[in-house]
Design an enzyme around this catalytic site. Structure first.
Site, mmCIF file in Angstrom:
data_model
loop_
_atom_site.group_PDB
_atom_site.id
_atom_site.type_symbol
_atom_site.label_atom_id
_atom_site.label_comp_id
_atom_site.label_asym_id
_atom_site.label_seq_id
_atom_site.Cartn_x
_atom_site.Cartn_y
_atom_site.Cartn_z
ATOM 1 N N SER A 1 -9.415 1.516 2.758
ATOM 2 C CA SER A 1 -8.671 2.288 1.908
ATOM 3 C C SER A 1 -7.431 1.516 0.972
ATOM 4 O O SER A 1 -6.904 2.030 0.200
ATOM 5 C CB SER A 1 -8.092 3.386 2.629
ATOM 6 O OG SER A 1 -7.194 2.915 3.578
ATOM 7 N N SER B 1 -9.904 -0.783 7.035
ATOM 8 C CA SER B 1 -9.210 -0.654 5.645
ATOM 9 C C SER B 1 -8.542 -1.929 5.219
ATOM 10 O O SER B 1 -8.185 -2.090 4.032
ATOM 11 C CB SER B 1 -7.996 0.325 5.510
ATOM 12 O OG SER B 1 -8.692 1.694 5.553
ATOM 13 N N LYS C 1 0.983 -1.283 0.112
ATOM 14 C CA LYS C 1 0.143 0.226 0.010
ATOM 15 C C LYS C 1 0.832 1.322 0.055
ATOM 16 O O LYS C 1 1.880 1.354 0.541
ATOM 17 C CB LYS C 1 -0.965 -0.131 1.306
ATOM 18 C CG LYS C 1 -1.962 1.097 1.393
ATOM 19 C CD LYS C 1 -2.860 0.603 2.575
ATOM 20 C CE LYS C 1 -3.825 1.824 2.536
ATOM 21 N NZ LYS C 1 -4.794 1.624 3.907
#
Length: 535
Positions: free
Chosen positions: A233, A257, A156
């Site tokens: 996210s 997330s 990420k």
């Protein structure tokens, strides 16, 4: 082919329809494109992202896709299937290089040639920029030997990797960042175990979203439900794993997330105990709740990752939890009534059916219903503290870069900027007894609940619908975050949705530090669910 490029034998009106359709594609004339697809629920369109069923689903997809790059048709093959049906297979050549393939079933309906089924093979892309910021083969080679050898990782875009900038899902932030001089411990541990970095994957802006969309780079595809939001996210890493482009996603979970994209895309996802994995080299959103996590396609791979990354041998930085996880967790599951009440009806029905199946087995876990209390009592103070910390972390940059973030995230930061010190202090006081209550529940048991209220919303969802799903989801995901507890989402439910069946995860929450044992218990539960025989 004739000298005019028309396939031999093709009816003139069919070729005219094909040519008009191709012109509409190049001009992105959505209304004309919709009119060329047969109405009704039986019309099909497929591509690498999945299958769309029904004219409405195809129309919604077109409204979001935008136009296609400039191309020309260099070959068309025609095969008649009857007086009013034909198969057309065409090869397109793109002005920017590369070729694609379109396969279409045309039928004459009420005097007009319409497409009843189509499959598109686009030109090969270097990589999907909605999923990846940068990618390699590998981007960074891990140790040649180790328990994670052969695994590839999507990281990420909030973790430090030496020599690369952190982009945080925002192009202006990426431009203003400096290259990192060290690599985050959470990344290094995977490399030491033998995993290699496939690339840096997209995140929702500043990790301040759970939908999975990004106004700057596009929305990554949902690997389980074409046309649906991927969940965020940690959207890019999750989509990369779901698509088979990486084996492991290294992600973060503040309010869900890891767990939300795991549920939406049928993945395994672990939020680790808060503070267990060091957050050095991690761009913070809200330090009181931020934690590291991983997503995988199966439980065995997740077990490999946690066994290595959460042990003395595997990590130079993480305190070992092998002591806490040396023994199995109690085979006792607590079902929170309020979480079930927050679910959509189809999810509630699927979860109830799962519990009924478990209870009927001789080797069933002990199931007990409990009350967590009003979920708003968790959500509201959590949201206040999260917002206050998010603004402290990012407010200065946002003031220096007005208009740099998308509307939804900008609105969250606008509200965050208004949180006062007394409001934050009151919210923190409200969280303390909730944390104690949750810790007490999992002292000798494990919570079990649907990960989210329902399957992933469609990408066409807008406004009030998206906000309602967000708030309902956070009410279910914030309790584990408040107490800093490990939580794993397991793809155990299949729920009827507008585009066929869709996955919904089952979440297990255990006491702090039992992360490895929690994954073991989740795998035991998944094996029990998969075994439909009576013991």
């Amino acid at each position: 082919m004739t000298e005019h490029g028309i396939p031999d034998g093709i009816p003139a009106d069919l070729f005219t329809a094909f040519d008009d359709y191709e012109r509409a594609i190049l001009s992105n004339d959505v209304d004309t494109l919709d009119a060329f697809f047969a109405p009704g629920p039986q019309t099909l369109r497929g591509d690498a992202a999945g299958l769309l069923v029904g004219h409405d689903a195809i129309s919604a997809f077109r409204g979001l896709r935008g136009g296609v790059p400039s191309r020309s048709i260099e070959r068309v093959e025609y095969r008649p299937l009857g007086p009013d049906a034909a198969l057309l297979v065409s090869v397109s050549r793109y002005a920017g290089g590369g070729t694609g393939l379109q396969t279409q079933l045309w039928q004459r309906i009420d005097g007009r040639w319409l497409i009843t089924a189509a499959h598109v093979t686009p030109r090969a892309a270097a990589f999907d920029r909605s999923v990846w910021r940068t990618v390699g083969d590998p981007l960074w080679q891990g140790a040649w030997e180790g328990p994670l050898a052969g695994l590839t990782v999507a990281v990420k875009d909030v973790f430090a990797i030496k020599g690369y900038r952190i982009g945080a899902g925002n192009p202006a932030y990426l431009d203003s960042a400096r290259a990192e001089t060290t690599t985050a411990p959470a990344v290094s541990d995977l490399l030491r175990g033998g995993a290699s970095l496939r690339g840096i994957a997209r995140t929702d802006e500043f990790a301040y979203s759970i939908a999975g969309d990004n106004v700057h780079y596009g929305t990554p595809p949902n690997g389980a439900v074409p046309g649906a939001l991927p969940g965020g996210s940690s959207s890019g890493p999750a989509s990369a794993v779901a698509a088979g482009q990486a084996d492991v996603a290294l992600a973060t979970d503040t309010a869900g997330s890891v767990r939300v994209p795991a549920s939406y895309q049928g993945l395994w996802g672990l939020r680790t105990t808060h503070g267990l994995v060091p957050r050095q080299g991690l761009l913070p959103l809200a330090q009181s709740f931020d934690t590291v996590g991983w997503l995988t396609r199966d439980g065995a791979t997740l077990q490999r990752v946690v066994d290595w990354c959460l042990s003395y041998d595997g990590s130079d930085s993480t305190e070992s939890v092998l002591g806490e996880s040396a023994t199995d967790l109690p085979w006792r599951l607590l079902v929170p009534d309020e979480a079930l009440a927050a679910c959509e009806p189809a999810t509630r029905a699927a979860f109830d059916a799962l519990l009924t199946r478990l209870a009927a087995r001789d080797d069933a876990p002990r199931l007990t219903r409990i009350s967590l209390g009003d979920l708003d009592a968790y959500y509201e103070p959590f949201r206040t503290v999260q917002a206050a910390e998010a603004w402290r972390n990012n407010g200065a940059w946002l003031r220096e870069h007005p208009g740099a973030v998308g509307p939804a995230v900008a609105e969250r930061f606008r509200l965050a900027a208004a949180v006062t010190a007394p409001q934050e202090a009151a919210a923190r006081d409200a969280l303390d007894p909730l944390r104690e209550q949750l810790t007490g529940f999992v002292r000798d048991a494990v919570l079990i609940l649907p990960t989210v209220p329902g399957p992933a919303p469609l990408r066409t969802a807008r406004g009030e619908r998206v906000d309602a799903v967000r708030q309902a989801t956070l009410r279910m995901t914030t309790p584990a975050a408040i107490a800093g507890l490990p939580a794993v989402s397991v793809p155990l439910l299949s729920v009827a949705a507008s585009r066929g069946s869709a996955p919904v995860g089952v979440c297990l929450v255990s006491r702090a530090g039992t992360d490895i044992a929690l994954v073991r218990l989740a795998r035991r539960l998944a094996a029990l669910v998969a075994d439909r025989s009576e013991s």
